[in-house]
Enzyme design. Structure first.
Site: not given
Lengths: 372, 372
Positions: B151, B221, B316, B349-350
């Protein structure tokens, strides 16, 4: 340019209690509505337009005292337009829980005399269909030629066909989904939390405090707006264009997209009600006609007698075409009559509001074949 | 189970001023870092791990007084792991502007003696490379065997290869993009506006008011978290499962996904600093190596002498595989050496943080061939 010209809102009062899905009962309620065109002698030419999250009864035309306030779907309703008011009698209604005149969180709670606020009972798409049916009764409409809507409005069009099959001849479900995904619910919950944790929310009783949770409502709308637009459209319209031509290295607006989103958020927060926003997002979350059929959408749709037009848009990532195809496949499984179109349009979820030639031609052609 | 075992953070002080891209100058600064493995005699086996938005220098291992606080990328760093500390000397560093010990918004502003707060100069990926190079000098590392990150960390790995080509032999760019899209920036701006409009933000000087903008940071968040997960994964993990098994028709948690997101938001707001969050999102927005080359990424990458491994993940949607392919195509245009892999992994994405067998085998195989 408005097609239907001058319009005026009307108000209907319903004195009989309405039992909601939640178990709550609304003792009596008002619905504000508008009509365009004329109901024919057979009372067979009526179309109900259902609104989405931030919509209302003002679907087409303009008011005598506000020529610039065109109805939100004016581009599709009017003489010679796809919902042709020379042929159809079109009805727009502000849903129960709204704040454009229908009974909702800003209305007085009979138990306290103060505004309901966040104590207004949560309503579902089922409840709206029930309330809208009362309006149909009042207008003498036994059976709608069509019920039509986009997004949350499309969910109402679908629910009408399920709940009151004898009263809907055609159901036009546009840019909708048979239920929200976890991701859809997640976005809604961030929006709700933005509003509820705003110190000016006061547990939903901000009216009494002379404030409004503008910060939260602004954030909710900014976030919502991202999900209404397509990634491609944002890239084309804004890309990485800088407001002042160069990085400013601060937290004020740097990119045009920031300027646009903040403006949209501010504008919306200035005119919409936070409690109604909360309630509308919950109605979205709850919608799931297959819920009582162990997730079997075909079983849920089986009672419907309507013919269906299902429309999706290629760039809609909020309710992607695959979500519309779930509805189509369930109808096909039941051998129900359904037409489906996936429109190549760049405006994401908001495409359903746009004056897209292919999309409008499709709705026009479909409605021309509706027998009155 | 930690691979490297007990670790301890170290602190480096840099007394010479650092001129930033913004024109601001940081008079002196500290960087906190950790190292794992041993630097070989030739000083040729060092790998720099760059962190993403909420990461820090604690990449692997655990502390003597906190056995449960494993480094954020412990699964990939350690003896026998893909970043094999039997062979490599691995360095993790908290970036300038961070708040895990490196100089940042919570540090005293020499001009006032009070914390910098939101007056801490905005930093860019360029600035981080410059600051990290000072650390490399201090450690006696002329050339990194590899710079790696996911990222925002991957963006640093890319920028290193561009800015200091003689000092990077391999650049491993994972789940990154050559620049943010309008949609990426839009999500960042909603997060920033949530923080900045929180009444407890106090223009970024909340430290002096004894409060923290927890509501805003929590919302930021929650929103970020949605973009880190894949739609599929959310559907599989949460779907529409209800917390209490039935609708409650209220604004408390109804769906499991709401419970999860609110928990993640609360947890993060409790441990992270809002000013650092703001600054990190701006560094993301600013990143665009092609900016000074009229958008020509190949021209921007031309100076690089490193070999590249570019990795993306199928699910992602924050930085989709197509974004990684933009980098690959620019490198190929220059006839630069690049390997590319698109990993089929469900974690969005994680994924770059996950212990995925195919992904780890790939990184392992790539690094095994790195000549020391």
């Amino acid at each position: 340019m408005s097609g239907v010209g001058l319009v005026a809102a009307q108000r209907a009062h319903f004195a009989a209690p309405l039992a909601l899905r939640s178990g709550a009962v609304v003792p009596a309620f008002d619905l504000v509505y508008e009509t365009y065109g004329r109901l024919n002698a057979a009372r067979s030419n009526a179309i109900l337009v259902c609104h989405a999250l931030s919509g209302n009864h003002h679907v087409a035309g303009h008011y005598a005292d506000d020529a610039h306030n065109l109805g939100w779907w004016d581009n599709i309703v009017g003489p010679g337009r796809p919902l042709d008011t020379e042929r159809f009698f079109v009805v727009g209604v502000n849903n129960l829980g709204g704040f454009h005149g229908s009974t909702g969180p800003v209305s007085p709670n009979p138990a306290t005399g103060k505004p309901w606020g966040a104590d207004f009972p949560l309503v579902t798409v089922d409840d709206w269909v029930q309330a809208q049916a009362r309006l149909a009764d009042l207008l003498g409409i036994d059976s709608w030629a069509a019920v039509i809507g986009g997004s949350l409005g499309g969910m109402q069009a679908l629910q009408w066909a399920i709940n009151l099959p004898e009263r809907v001849r055609h159901s036009l479900v546009i840019a909708a989904a048979p239920k929200l995904t976890a991701q859809n619910i997640a976005f809604n919950d961030v929006a709700r939390q933005a509003i509820i944790t705003d110190p000016d929310f006061h547990g939903g009783h901000y009216y009494e405090h002379g404030v409004r949770p503008l910060r939260g409502l602004r954030l909710a709308r900014m976030l919502g707006h991202i999900t209404y637009l397509s990634d491609d459209q944002m890239a084309e319209k804004f890309g990485r264009v800088l407001k002042s031509g160069a990085f400013t290295f601060g937290y004020d607006v740097e990119f045009e997209i920031e300027s646009y989103l903040r403006y949209q958020g501010d504008k919306f927060a200035g005119v919409f009600d936070a409690n109604t926003y909360l309630l509308m997002t919950k109605a979205l979350d709850y919608f799931d006609p297959a819920h009582h059929f162990a997730g079997d959408l075909a079983a849920a749709l089986a009672p419907a007698r309507a013919k269906f037009l299902i429309v999706s848009f290629t760039t809609d990532w909020r309710f992607a075409p695959a979500r519309s195809r779930e509805i189509v496949n369930a109808l096909l499984k039941n051998k129900q009559e359904v037409s489906y179109a996936e429109i190549d349009c760049n405006f994401g979820h908001d495409s359903f509001l746009m004056d897209d030639a292919q999309y409008h031609a499709l709705v026009r052609a479909y409605l021309e074949r509706v027998v009155l």
